[in-house]
Design a protein around this motif. Sequence first.
Motif, PDB file in Angstrom:
ATOM      1  N   ASN A  87       3.659  21.099  51.889  1.00  0.00           N
ATOM      2  CA  ASN A  87       2.575  20.205  52.303  1.00  0.00           C
ATOM      3  C   ASN A  87       1.378  20.982  52.839  1.00  0.00           C
ATOM      4  N   CYS A 232     -10.498  12.173  44.017  1.00  0.00           N
ATOM      5  CA  CYS A 232     -10.325  11.049  44.937  1.00  0.00           C
ATOM      6  C   CYS A 232      -9.399  10.023  44.306  1.00  0.00           C
ATOM      7  N   ASN A 233      -8.414   9.555  45.051  1.00  0.00           N
ATOM      8  CA  ASN A 233      -7.443   8.593  44.535  1.00  0.00           C
ATOM      9  C   ASN A 233      -8.017   7.191  44.395  1.00  0.00           C
ATOM     10  N   TYR A 249      -7.168  15.073  52.881  1.00  0.00           N
ATOM     11  CA  TYR A 249      -5.927  14.336  52.691  1.00  0.00           C
ATOM     12  C   TYR A 249      -5.742  13.356  53.843  1.00  0.00           C
ATOM     13  N   CYS A 250      -5.316  12.164  53.512  1.00  0.00           N
ATOM     14  CA  CYS A 250      -5.063  11.135  54.526  1.00  0.00           C
ATOM     15  C   CYS A 250      -3.815  11.512  55.321  1.00  0.00           C
ATOM     16  N   CYS A 253      -0.901   8.565  54.372  1.00  0.00           N
ATOM     17  CA  CYS A 253      -0.266   8.461  53.054  1.00  0.00           C
ATOM     18  C   CYS A 253      -0.185   9.796  52.329  1.00  0.00           C
ATOM     19  N   LYS A 255      -2.378  11.275  50.508  1.00  0.00           N
ATOM     20  CA  LYS A 255      -3.136  11.360  49.266  1.00  0.00           C
ATOM     21  C   LYS A 255      -4.531  11.910  49.537  1.00  0.00           C
ATOM     22  N   GLU A 256      -5.170  12.383  48.470  1.00  0.00           N
ATOM     23  CA  GLU A 256      -6.476  13.023  48.603  1.00  0.00           C
ATOM     24  C   GLU A 256      -7.593  12.029  48.311  1.00  0.00           C
ATOM     25  N   HIS A 267      -3.114   1.512  51.956  1.00  0.00           N
ATOM     26  CA  HIS A 267      -1.891   2.319  51.942  1.00  0.00           C
ATOM     27  C   HIS A 267      -0.786   1.568  51.201  1.00  0.00           C
TER      28      HIS A 267
END
Length: 267
Positions: A87, A232-233, A249-250, A253, A255-256, A267
């Motif tokens: 991570n 970006c997601n 990154y959040c 969650c 994610k980026e 989320h």
Amino acid sequence: MKFLYKLEKKFGKFAIPNLIVYLLFGQGIAFILSMWNPYVVYDFVFNWQAILQGEVWRLITFIFIPQATSPIWFFLVLIIYYSIGTNLEKTLGTFHFNFYYFISLFMSMIICAIFNISWPIASYVNQTLFLALATLMPDTTFYLYFFIPVKAKYLIVFYFVLLGMEVLSGGITILLLILASSTGYIIYFAIPALKGQRMRIKARPAQKNYNQQHQQKQQRSGEVIKVAFHKCNVCGKTELDDPEMEFRYCSKCGKEFCEEHLKNHEH
């Protein structure tokens, strides 16, 4: 910090991908050897006087000293640190994760050499990996003893309490060793925090340079293939759309997202 990105641009090609895998693999071998001969790990410990007498392998082997003696606990430690390491590498980037880890080891080695400390110093460095992840994702939930949910930000307090107890019992040398092993954390998290900044993940110079070279090569051959390292997601934007765009990154969650959608997504 700009100097880190300059270092990445110059030395990024030497970074070791999946560094945590190699570290844990080495610990696994050392653990197997210790089951055969429990005293073998004493020959792995960083000892400057022994190194000067020719035991140069100690410059490397101390990194692989197992952090648990029980097979069950050792297996759990492997799982935990694999998750933490992967991570962190995903968040910081391969070069920055390498730099974080090795600069902490190097500074710890200097302190041990100066004060003639014989200590499994890599354990302190490994502990700061948890601290770094907890700082990045304070709301991440860890399960103590597999059933007690505790958020990472509360474990940070517990972590510093334990360090304080070690300093009280070990004195100034242990304090200096802890600070040295935290060099990576200080560079990437403590100093930016003191400046009122937050760690940002952005399109790194080395990655931009790679993109430009790759595109130029494809253009010469009549084809254009764009390679993006960040996306970006939510909106799907990458650093190719805007080289100055920053991505993070959040903490919830994992994610980026681009800055626009970091705090504005589901989320």
